[in-house]
Design a protein around this motif. Structure first.
Motif, PDB file in Angstrom:
ATOM      1  N   VAL A  99      29.065 -67.706   9.741  1.00 52.41           N
ATOM      2  CA  VAL A  99      29.057 -68.487   8.504  1.00 52.41           C
ATOM      3  C   VAL A  99      28.319 -69.798   8.717  1.00 52.41           C
ATOM      4  N   ARG A 100      27.831 -70.351   7.601  1.00 61.94           N
ATOM      5  CA  ARG A 100      27.114 -71.627   7.652  1.00 61.94           C
ATOM      6  C   ARG A 100      27.821 -72.728   6.868  1.00 61.94           C
ATOM      7  N   HIS A 101      28.610 -72.353   5.873  1.00 63.93           N
ATOM      8  CA  HIS A 101      29.174 -73.333   4.942  1.00 63.93           C
ATOM      9  C   HIS A 101      30.683 -73.179   4.813  1.00 63.93           C
ATOM     10  N   MET A 102      31.307 -74.250   4.350  1.00 60.12           N
ATOM     11  CA  MET A 102      32.761 -74.276   4.166  1.00 60.12           C
ATOM     12  C   MET A 102      33.232 -73.141   3.259  1.00 60.12           C
ATOM     13  N   LYS A 103      32.510 -72.865   2.192  1.00 67.16           N
ATOM     14  CA  LYS A 103      32.936 -71.806   1.265  1.00 67.16           C
ATOM     15  C   LYS A 103      32.969 -70.446   1.940  1.00 67.16           C
ATOM     16  N   GLU A 104      32.018 -70.188   2.823  1.00 72.71           N
ATOM     17  CA  GLU A 104      32.016 -68.925   3.563  1.00 72.71           C
ATOM     18  C   GLU A 104      33.200 -68.880   4.536  1.00 72.71           C
ATOM     19  N   LEU A 105      33.460 -69.991   5.192  1.00 72.93           N
ATOM     20  CA  LEU A 105      34.592 -70.068   6.107  1.00 72.93           C
ATOM     21  C   LEU A 105      35.907 -69.829   5.370  1.00 72.93           C
ATOM     22  N   GLU A 106      36.057 -70.454   4.212  1.00 70.75           N
ATOM     23  CA  GLU A 106      37.288 -70.319   3.427  1.00 70.75           C
ATOM     24  C   GLU A 106      37.579 -68.865   3.066  1.00 70.75           C
ATOM     25  N   LYS A 107      36.541 -68.070   2.847  1.00 72.96           N
ATOM     26  CA  LYS A 107      36.732 -66.654   2.500  1.00 72.96           C
ATOM     27  C   LYS A 107      37.365 -65.861   3.647  1.00 72.96           C
ATOM     28  N   LEU A 108      37.244 -66.366   4.864  1.00 75.14           N
ATOM     29  CA  LEU A 108      37.766 -65.656   6.037  1.00 75.14           C
ATOM     30  C   LEU A 108      39.145 -66.140   6.477  1.00 75.14           C
ATOM     31  N   LEU A 109      39.602 -67.245   5.933  1.00 73.83           N
ATOM     32  CA  LEU A 109      40.833 -67.863   6.425  1.00 73.83           C
ATOM     33  C   LEU A 109      42.068 -66.996   6.275  1.00 73.83           C
ATOM     34  N   LEU A 110      42.149 -66.222   5.223  1.00 76.47           N
ATOM     35  CA  LEU A 110      43.320 -65.368   5.008  1.00 76.47           C
ATOM     36  C   LEU A 110      43.115 -63.943   5.501  1.00 76.47           C
ATOM     37  N   SER A 111      41.995 -63.700   6.158  1.00 77.47           N
ATOM     38  CA  SER A 111      41.697 -62.361   6.669  1.00 77.47           C
ATOM     39  C   SER A 111      42.356 -62.153   8.034  1.00 77.47           C
ATOM     40  N   SER A 112      42.279 -60.936   8.528  1.00 78.60           N
ATOM     41  CA  SER A 112      42.811 -60.619   9.854  1.00 78.60           C
ATOM     42  C   SER A 112      41.823 -60.970  10.968  1.00 78.60           C
ATOM     43  N   ILE A 113      40.646 -61.426  10.608  1.00 79.74           N
ATOM     44  CA  ILE A 113      39.628 -61.774  11.596  1.00 79.74           C
ATOM     45  C   ILE A 113      40.086 -62.993  12.390  1.00 79.74           C
TER      46      ILE A 113
END
Length: 188
Positions: free
Chosen positions: A12-26
């Motif tokens: 990811v490059r941006h905060m919005k992309e990071l936020e999409k992963l925060l609740l994932s199992s990744i």
């Protein structure tokens, strides 16, 4: 293997992309640089959600890519690891006990030989091979160095992911969201 069963490392490059992963199992996420002033808040947010960030030191806006920058990143920003093409950054990362990932670009045979020579000297924890769509080169780098390989760059399809993994890649990095969750679920 450091990444456990996680074979795809979302980049990811941006905060919005990071936020999409925060609740994932990744668990592991690659942060492809960003503005220096935003790094700490981004990593703090990731840590609050149990994520481990591998930070690409060469792509940070506002920070010179040298040993002092690497020391600052390791000690103040505190990612799980640093990715870099620079030998001194890899050495400082190792000295600070973080995961070191040497990024190499395989543009020709000379680049391959020089990159392998550097990796043999620095002994990073992983080598990220770009482009990651040439399976026999992934296998060759791992065979010649004995260091686990991460495949990255130009990987666009699930088939290319599988080919890289079958060639021996420990994981792949990709910014393509459609490849982040191989089972097509959001990871929640």
């Amino acid at each position: 293997m450091l990444f456990g069963s996680q074979r795809i490392l979302p980049a990811v490059r941006h905060m919005k992309e990071l936020e999409k992963l925060l609740l994932s199992s990744i668990e592991y996420i690659v942060l492809l640089g960003g503005r220096i002033g935003l790094l700490k808040p981004m990593l703090d947010l990731a840590h609050q959600h149990g994520k481990k960030v591998l930070l690409h030191a060469d792509l940070i806006d506002g920070l010179k890519n040298d040993e002092y920058a690497a020391e600052y990143l390791c000690q103040q920003i505190r990612p799980a690891g640093l990715i870099s093409t620079r030998t001194i950054v890899i050495q400082k990362t190792k000295q600070n006990g973080l995961v070191s990932i040497q990024r190499i670009f395989l543009i020709d045979s000379g680049a391959m030989d020089k990159s392998i020579e550097l990796a043999e000297k620095t002994k990073p924890d992983y080598i990220e091979v770009l482009p990651g769509i040439v399976p026999h080169l992934i296998a060759e780098v791992q065979e010649r160095t004995g260091i686990p390989v991460i495949a990255g760059g130009l990987i666009r399809t699930a088939r290319e992911v599988e080919e890289a993994l079958q060639a021996g890649a420990a994981a792949i990095t990709t910014s393509r969201r459609e490849l982040w969750f191989p089972d097509n679920r959001s990871g929640r």
